[in-house]
Structures are given as structure tokens and as C-alpha cells.
Enzyme design. Structure first.
Site, mmCIF file in Angstrom:
data_model
loop_
_atom_site.group_PDB
_atom_site.id
_atom_site.type_symbol
_atom_site.label_atom_id
_atom_site.label_comp_id
_atom_site.label_asym_id
_atom_site.label_seq_id
_atom_site.Cartn_x
_atom_site.Cartn_y
_atom_site.Cartn_z
ATOM 1 N N HIS A 224 27.076 -11.814 55.171
ATOM 2 C CA HIS A 224 26.326 -11.028 54.198
ATOM 3 C C HIS A 224 26.016 -11.901 52.995
ATOM 4 O O HIS A 224 26.850 -12.709 52.588
ATOM 5 C CB HIS A 224 27.149 -9.826 53.713
ATOM 6 C CG HIS A 224 26.629 -9.257 52.426
ATOM 7 N ND1 HIS A 224 25.585 -8.364 52.375
ATOM 8 C CD2 HIS A 224 26.953 -9.512 51.131
ATOM 9 C CE1 HIS A 224 25.306 -8.077 51.105
ATOM 10 N NE2 HIS A 224 26.128 -8.755 50.336
ATOM 11 N N LYS B 190 31.616 -11.991 57.608
ATOM 12 C CA LYS B 190 32.026 -10.698 58.168
ATOM 13 C C LYS B 190 33.143 -10.899 59.208
ATOM 14 O O LYS B 190 33.431 -12.033 59.620
ATOM 15 C CB LYS B 190 30.802 -10.007 58.775
ATOM 16 C CG LYS B 190 29.730 -9.655 57.725
ATOM 17 C CD LYS B 190 28.543 -8.929 58.356
ATOM 18 C CE LYS B 190 27.477 -8.608 57.307
ATOM 19 N NZ LYS B 190 26.349 -7.833 57.883
ATOM 20 N N GLU C 77 27.561 -6.765 43.246
ATOM 21 C CA GLU C 77 28.525 -7.125 44.293
ATOM 22 C C GLU C 77 29.635 -8.032 43.758
ATOM 23 O O GLU C 77 30.797 -7.874 44.131
ATOM 24 C CB GLU C 77 27.775 -7.761 45.475
ATOM 25 C CG GLU C 77 26.903 -6.730 46.182
ATOM 26 C CD GLU C 77 25.896 -7.317 47.170
ATOM 27 O OE1 GLU C 77 25.934 -8.551 47.417
ATOM 28 O OE2 GLU C 77 25.065 -6.550 47.687
ATOM 29 N N ASN D 190 26.397 -9.654 62.665
ATOM 30 C CA ASN D 190 25.500 -10.759 62.312
ATOM 31 C C ASN D 190 26.145 -11.771 61.368
ATOM 32 O O ASN D 190 25.478 -12.410 60.562
ATOM 33 C CB ASN D 190 24.161 -10.224 61.786
ATOM 34 C CG ASN D 190 24.318 -9.395 60.541
ATOM 35 O OD1 ASN D 190 25.425 -9.221 60.034
ATOM 36 N ND2 ASN D 190 23.213 -8.891 60.018
ATOM 37 N N TYR E 81 28.127 -1.006 50.742
ATOM 38 C CA TYR E 81 26.934 -0.658 51.519
ATOM 39 C C TYR E 81 26.333 0.692 51.111
ATOM 40 O O TYR E 81 25.628 1.315 51.915
ATOM 41 C CB TYR E 81 27.270 -0.670 53.013
ATOM 42 C CG TYR E 81 27.270 -2.072 53.607
ATOM 43 C CD1 TYR E 81 26.141 -2.899 53.515
ATOM 44 C CD2 TYR E 81 28.383 -2.572 54.284
ATOM 45 C CE1 TYR E 81 26.137 -4.182 54.060
ATOM 46 C CE2 TYR E 81 28.376 -3.855 54.839
ATOM 47 C CZ TYR E 81 27.244 -4.650 54.717
ATOM 48 O OH TYR E 81 27.221 -5.917 55.262
ATOM 49 N N ARG F 35 20.004 -16.685 51.318
ATOM 50 C CA ARG F 35 19.368 -15.772 52.284
ATOM 51 C C ARG F 35 18.599 -16.567 53.338
ATOM 52 O O ARG F 35 18.611 -16.226 54.523
ATOM 53 C CB ARG F 35 18.427 -14.792 51.562
ATOM 54 C CG ARG F 35 19.118 -13.853 50.585
ATOM 55 C CD ARG F 35 19.778 -12.662 51.242
ATOM 56 N NE ARG F 35 18.825 -11.759 51.855
ATOM 57 C CZ ARG F 35 19.174 -10.592 52.417
ATOM 58 N NH1 ARG F 35 20.452 -10.206 52.428
ATOM 59 N NH2 ARG F 35 18.273 -9.818 52.970
HETATM 60 P P1 GTP Z 1 23.563 -7.808 54.635
HETATM 61 O O1 GTP Z 1 23.591 -9.173 54.023
HETATM 62 O O2 GTP Z 1 24.765 -7.539 55.516
HETATM 63 O O3 GTP Z 1 23.331 -6.739 53.612
HETATM 64 O O4 GTP Z 1 22.338 -7.861 55.636
HETATM 65 P P2 GTP Z 1 20.792 -7.776 55.276
HETATM 66 O O5 GTP Z 1 20.613 -7.690 53.791
HETATM 67 O O6 GTP Z 1 20.128 -8.902 55.986
HETATM 68 O O7 GTP Z 1 20.381 -6.422 55.958
HETATM 69 P P3 GTP Z 1 20.440 -4.925 55.383
HETATM 70 O O8 GTP Z 1 20.999 -4.915 54.012
HETATM 71 O O9 GTP Z 1 19.133 -4.302 55.624
HETATM 72 O O10 GTP Z 1 21.475 -4.246 56.384
HETATM 73 C C1 GTP Z 1 22.866 -4.357 56.123
HETATM 74 C C2 GTP Z 1 23.597 -4.601 57.414
HETATM 75 O O11 GTP Z 1 23.518 -3.434 58.204
HETATM 76 C C3 GTP Z 1 23.016 -5.694 58.292
HETATM 77 O O12 GTP Z 1 23.519 -6.962 57.988
HETATM 78 C C4 GTP Z 1 23.452 -5.280 59.674
HETATM 79 O O13 GTP Z 1 24.749 -5.805 59.961
HETATM 80 C C5 GTP Z 1 23.558 -3.779 59.564
HETATM 81 N N1 GTP Z 1 22.428 -3.160 60.240
HETATM 82 C C6 GTP Z 1 21.128 -3.157 59.883
HETATM 83 N N2 GTP Z 1 20.390 -2.500 60.777
HETATM 84 C C7 GTP Z 1 21.260 -2.080 61.745
HETATM 85 C C8 GTP Z 1 21.124 -1.349 62.943
HETATM 86 O O14 GTP Z 1 20.035 -0.942 63.323
HETATM 87 N N3 GTP Z 1 22.276 -1.129 63.660
HETATM 88 C C9 GTP Z 1 23.499 -1.577 63.253
HETATM 89 N N4 GTP Z 1 24.580 -1.333 63.984
HETATM 90 N N5 GTP Z 1 23.645 -2.276 62.132
HETATM 91 C C10 GTP Z 1 22.555 -2.518 61.400
HETATM 92 MG MG MG Z 2 21.587 -6.284 52.558
#
Ligand code: GTP
Ligand code: MG
Length: 146
Positions: free
Chosen positions: A115, A9, A126, A112, A49, A85
Site C-alpha cells: 500500500h 501487506k 495515514e 497486491n 481503509y 505509486r
Molecule cells: P492501496 O495502496 O492498498 O490503497 O491500493 P490502491 O490505492 O492502489 O487501490 P484502492 O485504494 O482503490 O483500493 C484499496 C485496496 O483494496 C487495493 O489495494 C486492493 O487490495 C483492494 N481492492 C480494490 N479493489 C478490489 C476488489 O475488487 N476486490 C478485492 N478483494 N480487493 C480490492
Molecule cells: Mg488506496
């Protein structure tokens, strides 16, 4: 064998973590089959997303991912989707174990670092979205040792 979509990211690119993260996947034994540094359009970010469209942080998420370039990759190897992951760690870096990418480098859930596809279906979707037909097939002679 399995393939997964991994994206460093904007915070990871800005913080000079591309080399470290690519190195982790290489050392683990996975094979890089695609990679590109690119700016993300609003449209691509929203499609990527789409599952989070109704979430309160969706706008913030899209504006973050379009704010500065990302490094998008496809990695290949046995069980690479789940293993990647694990290497990334929990979504919220505060919960991610030391030794994982998010655990070692992340502070906030919004930024974070990385992805990774969360299932074979997500990986297919994707890879098609981000890479069209730009993946490179080749043999790695080291693979017989892994
Ligand atoms: P990705 O690999 O980025 O998809 O992350 P993930 O699969 O571990 O998490 P998820 O798909 O549930 O959420 C996608 C992304 O949304 C996360 O990586 C975070 O960067 C963002 N995200 C999730 N929860 C929050 C939140 O409460 N606040 C904010 N600002 N971002 C969030
Ligand atoms: Mg995700």
C-alpha cells in the site's frame, strides 16, 4: 521535502519480500524515517481503509490486512508520494507493468503486496494514524548526490 506512508501487506511479509521492497526504495534514493512490523487491529484497519467502507470488498480487505503482520514505513524524498505509486504499479497486479512491485510479484487485486498513500492529504492522514510521533529525523550525507 515530502513524506509518504508505505505498508507491505501480509502477503508481502509472508512471501519474504520485505528486504526486496525496502531495498528498492533505498536504491531509488529515498530516506527511511520510520518502520515497524506490527499486527493490525480491526479498528486500525477500518480507519485506514475508511474511504472504501461502502465497497463490496471492504470486509475482505479488512480481514486480509488483519490476518498476519504488516511492515509499515514512512519514506521521505522529493516527490516521494507519486514516485512510490509508480514504483508500486497499478492496483490490479494483472495490469501492473513489469518492473513495478505489483507487476513483478502480485497476482490478484486482493493480495497486491503493498500500500502507498495516494495524495499529500492521504499521506498526512495515514502517517498520523500509523505512526503518531515515532518518526526519526536524521541527516543522510549521501543526499547531496541525489
Ligand atoms: P492501496 O495502496 O492498498 O490503497 O491500493 P490502491 O490505492 O492502489 O487501490 P484502492 O485504494 O482503490 O483500493 C484499496 C485496496 O483494496 C487495493 O489495494 C486492493 O487490495 C483492494 N481492492 C480494490 N479493489 C478490489 C476488489 O475488487 N476486490 C478485492 N478483494 N480487493 C480490492
Ligand atoms: Mg488506496
Amino acid at each position: 521535502v515530502e513524506r509518504t506512508f508505505i505498508m507491505i501487506k501480509p502477503d508481502g511479509v509472508q512471501r519474504n519480500l520485505v528486504g526486496d521492497i525496502v531495498s528498492r526504495f533505498e536504491k531509488k534514493g529515498f530516506k527511511l524515517v520510520g518502520g515497524i512490523l506490527m499486527s493490525v487491529s480491526q479498528d486500525l484497519a477500518e480507519q485506514h481503509y475508511a474511504e472504501h467502507k461502502e465497497r463490496p470488498f471492504f470486509g475482505e480487505l479488512v480481514s486480509f490486512i488483519t490476518s498476519s503482520p504488516v511492515f509499515a514505513m514512512v519514506w521521505e524524498g522529493e516527490n516521494v508520494i507519486a514516485t512510490a505509486r509508480n514504483m508500486m504499479g497499478k492496483t490490479n497486479p494483472a495490469d501492473a507493468a513489469p518492473g513495478t512491485i505489483r507487476g513483478d510479484y502480485g497476482i490478484s487485486v486482493g493480495m497486491n503486496i503493498i500500500h502507498g498513500s495516494d495524495s499529500p492529504e492521504s499521506a498526512q492522514r495515514e502517517m498520523a494514524l500509523w505512526f503518531k510521533e515515532d518518526l526519526t529525523d536524521y541527516d543522510k550525507t549521501v543526499n547531496k548526490w541525489i
